[in-house]
Design a protein around this motif. Structure first.
Motif, mmCIF file in Angstrom:
data_model
loop_
_atom_site.group_PDB
_atom_site.id
_atom_site.type_symbol
_atom_site.label_atom_id
_atom_site.label_comp_id
_atom_site.label_asym_id
_atom_site.label_seq_id
_atom_site.Cartn_x
_atom_site.Cartn_y
_atom_site.Cartn_z
ATOM 1 N N ALA A 1 0.849 -1.185 0.000
ATOM 2 C CA ALA A 1 0.000 0.000 0.000
ATOM 3 C C ALA A 1 0.879 1.227 0.000
ATOM 4 O O ALA A 1 1.968 1.220 0.582
ATOM 5 C CB ALA A 1 -0.905 -0.005 1.213
ATOM 6 N N VAL A 2 0.429 2.257 -0.683
ATOM 7 C CA VAL A 2 1.079 3.553 -0.532
ATOM 8 C C VAL A 2 0.020 4.541 -0.079
ATOM 9 O O VAL A 2 -1.153 4.408 -0.407
ATOM 10 C CB VAL A 2 1.744 4.052 -1.839
ATOM 11 N N PHE B 1 4.400 10.883 3.319
ATOM 12 C CA PHE B 1 4.089 9.824 2.387
ATOM 13 C C PHE B 1 4.610 8.510 2.975
ATOM 14 O O PHE B 1 5.690 8.453 3.536
ATOM 15 C CB PHE B 1 4.762 10.125 1.043
ATOM 16 N N ARG B 2 3.799 7.457 2.878
ATOM 17 C CA ARG B 2 4.200 6.192 3.485
ATOM 18 C C ARG B 2 4.025 5.033 2.519
ATOM 19 O O ARG B 2 3.144 5.041 1.671
ATOM 20 C CB ARG B 2 3.364 5.905 4.728
ATOM 21 N N ALA B 3 4.899 4.030 2.689
ATOM 22 C CA ALA B 3 4.746 2.775 1.957
ATOM 23 C C ALA B 3 4.548 1.670 2.980
ATOM 24 O O ALA B 3 5.137 1.710 4.063
ATOM 25 C CB ALA B 3 5.988 2.504 1.124
ATOM 26 N N HIS B 4 3.685 0.723 2.660
ATOM 27 C CA HIS B 4 3.405 -0.358 3.610
ATOM 28 C C HIS B 4 3.462 -1.713 2.924
ATOM 29 O O HIS B 4 3.166 -1.842 1.746
ATOM 30 C CB HIS B 4 1.995 -0.244 4.205
ATOM 31 N N LEU C 1 8.561 3.630 -3.582
ATOM 32 C CA LEU C 1 8.052 2.269 -3.490
ATOM 33 C C LEU C 1 9.152 1.278 -3.879
ATOM 34 O O LEU C 1 9.318 0.240 -3.237
ATOM 35 C CB LEU C 1 6.835 2.101 -4.406
ATOM 36 N N LEU C 2 9.895 1.638 -4.924
ATOM 37 C CA LEU C 2 10.995 0.784 -5.339
ATOM 38 C C LEU C 2 11.992 0.628 -4.192
ATOM 39 O O LEU C 2 12.423 -0.482 -3.871
ATOM 40 C CB LEU C 2 11.683 1.408 -6.564
ATOM 41 N N GLY D 1 -2.659 -1.375 -2.994
ATOM 42 C CA GLY D 1 -3.761 -0.458 -2.733
ATOM 43 C C GLY D 1 -3.200 0.943 -2.584
ATOM 44 O O GLY D 1 -2.159 1.139 -1.968
ATOM 45 N N PHE D 2 -3.873 1.899 -3.146
ATOM 46 C CA PHE D 2 -3.368 3.274 -3.190
ATOM 47 C C PHE D 2 -4.299 4.165 -2.368
ATOM 48 O O PHE D 2 -5.426 4.429 -2.780
ATOM 49 C CB PHE D 2 -3.321 3.700 -4.663
#
Ligand code: ADP
Ligand code: MG
Length: 917
Positions: free
Chosen positions: A82-83, A90-93, A134-135, A151-152
């Motif tokens: 998820a971002v 801003f977070r990435a999960h 994300l990368l 999921g965004f």
């Protein structure tokens, strides 16, 4: 001592004075419950406006469909990414969801800064940055080799058209990115991701943070159906009934609606509640005139409101000796965190004093008390307004469910709610006061919108997999036109077998001659008795037929129950019971002495040698009395009458119900030469040319043939379309292996087929949470009348659930959709098969007559035909499709078994009398 008391008294008095002063000054911000109830009503009206197709364009509360239709049910599993874009960072999960029955999940997240130049720069750059992050995240977590669904979470108002497509409406908060408005943000993200050839990420869902919050909480608490954010911004979502959402096709089930309630009041609806401070704050904001409700609630604005109030009060000499500091004049100097700190009552006035001192305001004790109270009024108003709108949503949910009391859970996220010392408590209290008939649980979302986006993705993933399985099960019930033609042709072949002398004995469609050779000609008259045995009810009737100008049929009848132990007892008991019922009826009508001619409608396959002789070939439907098969039913009836020795009857005719139906309709329409029953059983009769009936002497004229087509397929010729469910129903029946076509088409069995499918789907975990209830195990529990009810177009899913409830089946909304689909598949196939059979008969009649086009009427009886919402239409359509050269008219028979039997008796009597003369 006295002095201390005096001092304390003095202080209390002083405090009261200050509070009174502020209360008076801000009386407009203190909202009574009456006002809140009024706000609630206004918000309710606004929701309705947002949901309506015509009113939506002018509605301020946009009520955006989210395309999220289901909450997690605990069977989700897998790895998801998820971002989360929209909060301050801003977070990435990476979320791992385990299908271990304990609903556990694991979350790993990483924060990335969102540099200001990106947030106010160009859209493409922003999405490139997201993809880069994300990368990086996938590299650190060693996920690059995996193909993962993503999921965004994107917390700005988007007009969604699918779960994975959404066009940005207008920037709120600080989102000022260029070139993104009216663009699909999912495709922007996909494009950015595609630049990285070394990762394979599939963007499955676009999720608003409110929706994410609801889904996260919904994973832990199945009751959660509202999501609420009270932080930098404020917004709410909830599960709405599809039938109320004009903007999305379809009426079934529910969908989460993102209310975007921050814009409530943008049309002036809240102007009477807005103060001069609200107006001033709005004018100084980035988006004047917009998000007016949000500006009274969210943490982005509360500090500023406090500042504006303090400034005005100071200017008026009510605070700080009238001395304004530069800090107090500076926009943004008071923030939410200050308000929260000042309201920490447990710490007395120390925080307040410190903060005010930092603003160079040199506060006195009185000033501190007053300022603390200003903060309280401002933040309390926020909680009050939020509670009023939430109460409106809760009331709507409760009314949608038609419940007097409702238990539900609200999932909440947001800094203001989480960190303000009093906010949560106040909000809960006010909500409970405004909606006393809702038991509300407030559940804090722990890992926020990121996990929620993953949950939405996980649910989408699960639903797609389930859909596949359900489609596969129901695909077996879909019959192509080709297959239906094949069924028609096979039926035709079997009809011929039944008519031919050499194949007749082994034919499955028995084609029994009925010795009914003509339809009524209107000269029939007299009083007749009729019996109707073979359906759900046993009836005795008195029928008076008049001919000539006063041509009419009058009937009196009485229904008698046949207890199961008699239906399945001995033949003698059955016929004694029948005669007992006749005796009761004669008594009741006061005609015991009259020796009336009687027609006996006996709706089971009978081999007849004349009109008043019928040997039972075999029981069908629910009957199984012993010592009857192979016996003449007229003899058995006569013997029973003799045993009773109380009255005598002249038994003139044995009649099949199909023939009775055809005759009844034939009385009105001479073109009626086919009789169809679609009730407990399924059967057809029609007028056949004598020359084609090899087992009856003579080649002249016509005779009615009772096809007994229910036995079609007993030689295995339609086994290719029989499903495992049909086989299970057959094996559990009284006559395994027999009446295979009837078991796919008639009222006695359709419900049972549905039950078998439901059991199978439940076993596969696709229904009822995989739990096969006691009641679902009961044979016959699912009656065919429930198919009619469930498939009725006028019925909302809620009512479907209620029907299932009555059957002891606890269903979710999704379950009820699936059950309805199952019923539809089963009844549609039944109608199509029946139509294919009827097309074969119609075609045969056309060929018999040797005409290019045939006009023919079918007399029909049977509750399945009459009451099922779609059966008759599908049947007619199929006949039209498969017998295009026949114009088939369907005519409903009114009481074919009674009236028809009397008419046949009258005709037979007339012919008999003619013969005697
Ligand atoms: P018969 O038993 O003479 O065929 P009916 O034509 O009345 O009598 O059919 C009764 C059968 O119709 C019941 O056994 C049941 O299977 C089916 N049935 C009853 N109610 C309904 C309904 N509402 N919709 C469809 N089928 C029904
Ligand atoms: Mg009947």
């Amino acid at each position: 001592m006295f002095a201390v008391h005096l001092l304390a008294f003095h202080f209390t008095k002083l405090k009261e004075d200050q509070i009174k002063k502020v209360d008076r000054y801000l009386y407009h911000m203190r909202l009574s419950d009456d006002v809140l109830l009024d706000v609630m009503a206004r918000f309710q009206a606004e929701m309705v406006k947002g949901l309506g197709r015509d009113t939506n364009p002018t509605a301020t509360v946009k009520m955006l469909p989210s395309f999220v239709r289901s909450l997690p049910d605990g069977t989700e599993k897998g790895d998801f990414l998820a971002v989360d874009l929209g909060g301050s960072q801003f977070r990435a999960h990476w979320v791992k969801v385990f299908d271990d029955g304990k609903q556990s999940s694991q979350l790993e997240s990483k924060f990335y800064p969102t540099p200001k130049e990106l947030i106010q720069g160009n859209g493409a750059e922003l999405f490139d940055y997201v993809a880069d992050c994300l990368l990086d995240f996938m590299e650190t977590k060693n996920l690059k080799h995996k193909k993962l669904p993503l999921g965004f979470t994107f917390s700005f108002p988007c007009k969604q058209t699918k779960l994975e497509e959404g066009f940005l409406l207008a920037g709120t908060k600080h989102f000022k990115v260029r070139g993104v408005q009216d663009t699909d943000v999912v495709s922007l993200l996909r494009k950015a991701l595609q630049k990285h050839k070394d990762i394979d990420v599939d963007v499955l869902a676009l999720v608003n943070d409110t929706v994410g919050t609801m889904m996260t909480c919904g994973y832990d608490d199945q009751r959660c159906e509202v999501g609420l954010i009270i932080g930098t911004g404020t917004n709410a979502c909830y599960m709405e009934e599809m039938r109320h959402i004009d903007l999305v096709e379809g009426d079934e089930g529910r969908m989460c609606i993102n209310t975007e309630w921050g814009a409530f009041g943008d049309d002036g609806a809240l102007d009477d509640l807005r103060t001069e401070f609200d107006r001033e704050l709005d004018l100084g904001s980035l988006n004047p005139g917009k998000q007016l409700f949000e500006k009274m609630i969210s943490s982005l604005y509360l500090g500023e409101l406090v500042r504006l109030i303090l400034l005005k009060m100071t200017k008026e000499g009510l605070l700080f000796n009238g001395k304004v500091s530069t800090a107090l004049l500076t926009k943004g100097k008071i923030e939410m965190k200050h308000v929260s700190a000042m309201e920490k009552y447990k710490e007395g006035l120390s925080n307040t004093k410190e903060i005010l001192t930092e603003l160079n305001l040199f506060p006195s004790e009185e000033d501190c008390i007053a300022v603390q109270h200003v903060c309280t009024i401002v933040s309390f108003r926020s909680a009050n307004l939020c509670a009023a709108a939430l109460a409106a949503i809760l009331t709507r949910l409760r009314e949608n469910k038609k419940l007097l009391r409702m238990r539900t859970t609200v999932g909440i996220d947001g800094g203001l709610y989480k960190t303000h010392p009093q906010y949560a408590k106040r909000l809960h209290k006010v909500v409970r006061r405004l909606v006393p008939n809702c038991d509300v649980r407030f559940l804090l979302s722990v890992s926020g919108s990121g996990k929620g986006a993953a949950m939405v993705t996980a649910v989408a993933h699960r639903l797609a997999a389930q859909r596949k399985q359900i489609d596969a099960a129901l695909a077996q019930f879909l019959l192509s036109l080709e297959t239906l033609r094949e069924v028609k042709n096979k039926m035709r072949t079997e009809l011929e077998y039944g008519l031919k002398r050499e194949t007749q004995a082994s034919a499955t469609v028995k084609m029994l001659p009925t010795y009914v050779c003509g339809t009524p000609d209107g000269t029939e008259k007299g009083k007749f008795l009729a019996l109707d045995l073979g359906g759900t009810n046993f009836r005795v009737l008195l029928v008076k037929i008049r001919s000539g100008r006063r041509r009419s049929v009058q009937m009196y009848n009485k229904i008698f129950a046949i207890p199961l132990e008699i239906m399945q007892g001995t033949g003698e008991e059955l016929f004694d019971h029948i005669v007992q019922c006749i005796a009761d009826f004669l008594e009741y009508m006061g005609i015991k002495g009259a020796r009336l001619p009687l027609g006996f409608t006996f709706s089971f396959p009978c081999r007849q040698a004349s009109i008043d002789k019928g040997t039972l070939v075999g029981w069908t439907k629910g009957f199984k009395a012993t010592d009857c098969e192979g016996e003449d039913v007229v003899d058995m009836l006569r013997e029973a009458i003799r045993r009773r020795n109380e009255f005598d009857l002249d038994i003139v005719a044995v009649v099949n119900d199909t023939v009775g139906t055809m005759m009844t309709c034939g009385y009105e329409d001479p073109n009626c030469e086919i009789g169809l029953i679609a009730g407990t059983g399924s059967n057809v009769c029609y007028m056949e040319d004598m020359k084609n009936i090899e087992i009856v002497e003579g080649n002249e004229g016509k005779m009615c043939i009772n096809t007994e087509w229910g036995g079609f397929g007993d030689n295995g010729c339609i086994d290719n379309i029989r499903t495992k469910y049909d086989k299970e129903v057959d094996e559990g029946s009284l006559n395994p292996g027999k009446q295979r076509y009837e078991k796919m088409t008639s009222g006695m069995y359709l419900g049972e087929i549905v039950r078998q499918i439901l059991i199978d789907l439940t076993k596969q975990g696709l229904l009822f949470r995989g739990q096969i209830s006691e009641s679902l195990r009961k044979r016959g529990i699912f009656e065919t009348k429930f198919l009619s009810q469930i498939e009725s177009d006028r019925l909302a899913l809620l009512q479907v659930r209620r029907i299932l409830q009555q059957l002891g089946l606890d269903s979710t909304c999704e379950d009820s959709i699936i059950v309805k689909e199952v019923c539809g598949a089963v009844s549609k196939r039944a109608a199509q098969l029946c139509g294919a059979g009827l097309a074969a008969i119609a075609e045969k009649k056309r060929e018999n007559r040797g005409v290019e086009r045939l006009q023919i009427t079918v007399g029909v009886d049977g509750t399945l035909y009459k009451l099922h919402p779609h059966f008759s239409r599908v049947l007619r359509e199929t006949v039209k499709e498969l017998a295009p050269q026949c114009d088939v008219t369907f005519m409903l028979s009114e009481d074919g078994s009674g009236k028809g039997a009397a008419l046949i008796t009258a005709v037979a009597k007339r012919l008999h009398n003619v013969g005697q003369k």
